[in-house]
Design an enzyme around this catalytic site. Sequence first.
Site, mmCIF file in Angstrom:
data_model
loop_
_atom_site.group_PDB
_atom_site.id
_atom_site.type_symbol
_atom_site.label_atom_id
_atom_site.label_comp_id
_atom_site.label_asym_id
_atom_site.label_seq_id
_atom_site.Cartn_x
_atom_site.Cartn_y
_atom_site.Cartn_z
ATOM 1 C CG HIS A 1 -8.749 4.863 7.005
ATOM 2 N ND1 HIS A 1 -9.852 3.962 6.852
ATOM 3 C CD2 HIS A 1 -8.044 4.828 5.701
ATOM 4 C CE1 HIS A 1 -9.670 3.486 5.531
ATOM 5 N NE2 HIS A 1 -8.661 3.787 5.058
ATOM 6 C CD GLN B 1 -6.615 1.397 6.554
ATOM 7 O OE1 GLN B 1 -5.676 2.248 6.464
ATOM 8 N NE2 GLN B 1 -7.105 0.732 5.370
ATOM 9 C CG HIS C 1 -7.819 7.044 1.337
ATOM 10 N ND1 HIS C 1 -8.591 6.537 0.420
ATOM 11 C CD2 HIS C 1 -7.480 6.031 2.459
ATOM 12 C CE1 HIS C 1 -8.576 5.080 0.851
ATOM 13 N NE2 HIS C 1 -8.278 4.982 1.904
ATOM 14 C CD GLU C 2 -4.125 5.758 4.389
ATOM 15 O OE1 GLU C 2 -4.677 5.418 5.453
ATOM 16 O OE2 GLU C 2 -4.278 5.429 3.196
ATOM 17 N N GLY D 1 -0.372 4.106 1.906
ATOM 18 C CA GLY D 1 -0.792 4.509 3.222
ATOM 19 C C GLY D 1 -1.792 3.634 3.910
ATOM 20 N N GLY E 1 -8.378 3.501 -4.128
ATOM 21 C CA GLY E 1 -8.912 2.335 -3.723
ATOM 22 C C GLY E 1 -8.516 2.344 -2.088
ATOM 23 C CB CYS E 2 -9.596 1.722 0.725
ATOM 24 S SG CYS E 2 -9.585 1.571 2.625
ATOM 25 C CG LEU E 3 -4.125 -1.491 1.700
ATOM 26 C CD1 LEU E 3 -3.037 -1.374 2.551
ATOM 27 C CD2 LEU E 3 -3.895 -2.677 0.628
ATOM 28 N N GLY F 1 0.865 -1.236 -0.091
ATOM 29 C CA GLY F 1 -0.007 -0.251 -0.005
ATOM 30 C C GLY F 1 0.732 1.286 -0.207
HETATM 31 ZN ZN ZN Z 1 -8.199 3.184 3.210
#
Ligand code: ZN
Length: 184
Positions: A154, A56, A150-151, A51, A105-107, A49
Amino acid sequence: MPKKQQHILQIGDPVLREKAVDVKPHLIQSARIQAFIAKMINTLHANEGVGLAAPQIGKLLRIIIVDNSGGKSRRKKNSEYFARHILINPRITQTSKKIEADWEGCLSIDNGDLLGMVPRYTQVTVTALDEKGKEITIQATEFQARVLQHEIDHLDGILFFDRMRKQDMKTLTTRYYWDKYYNK
Ligand code: ZN
């Protein structure tokens, strides 16, 4: 489930929708927080990834890592390079007026295999503490600015499609079809 993804919570886990709390600055150098930061770095790299946010991997602390310095990233364009930063209690202190939509996208959403066009500020200034507790300010543009937004989202329980406008929703695609139709 593939071994490398074992530490990353997936959408549906209520933790991903909760608000994380600030890390007390005097605890940043503690063995517990330092070990947790090391775990975040390992998890980010194992999953290729760019980030990762602490929620998460199950901790509701305001810590993020952004890193597009390695060769393993799925985003390899040189123009998108940025160095690794560990950011504790990050705050966006300034944004551009300009907003642009681009792929994200996102893990934590299908292990990064669902992509969509997400509008973000093209420039942001972020102030945070680093892994030594020192205050740092990052002025980021383009891809780095996108990853930071994005991060930081979260940390407030916000996932990327919460930011998508109605007209962006039809861009949602699996990585397989993204590679086939949109990866230029
Ligand atoms: Zn994410």
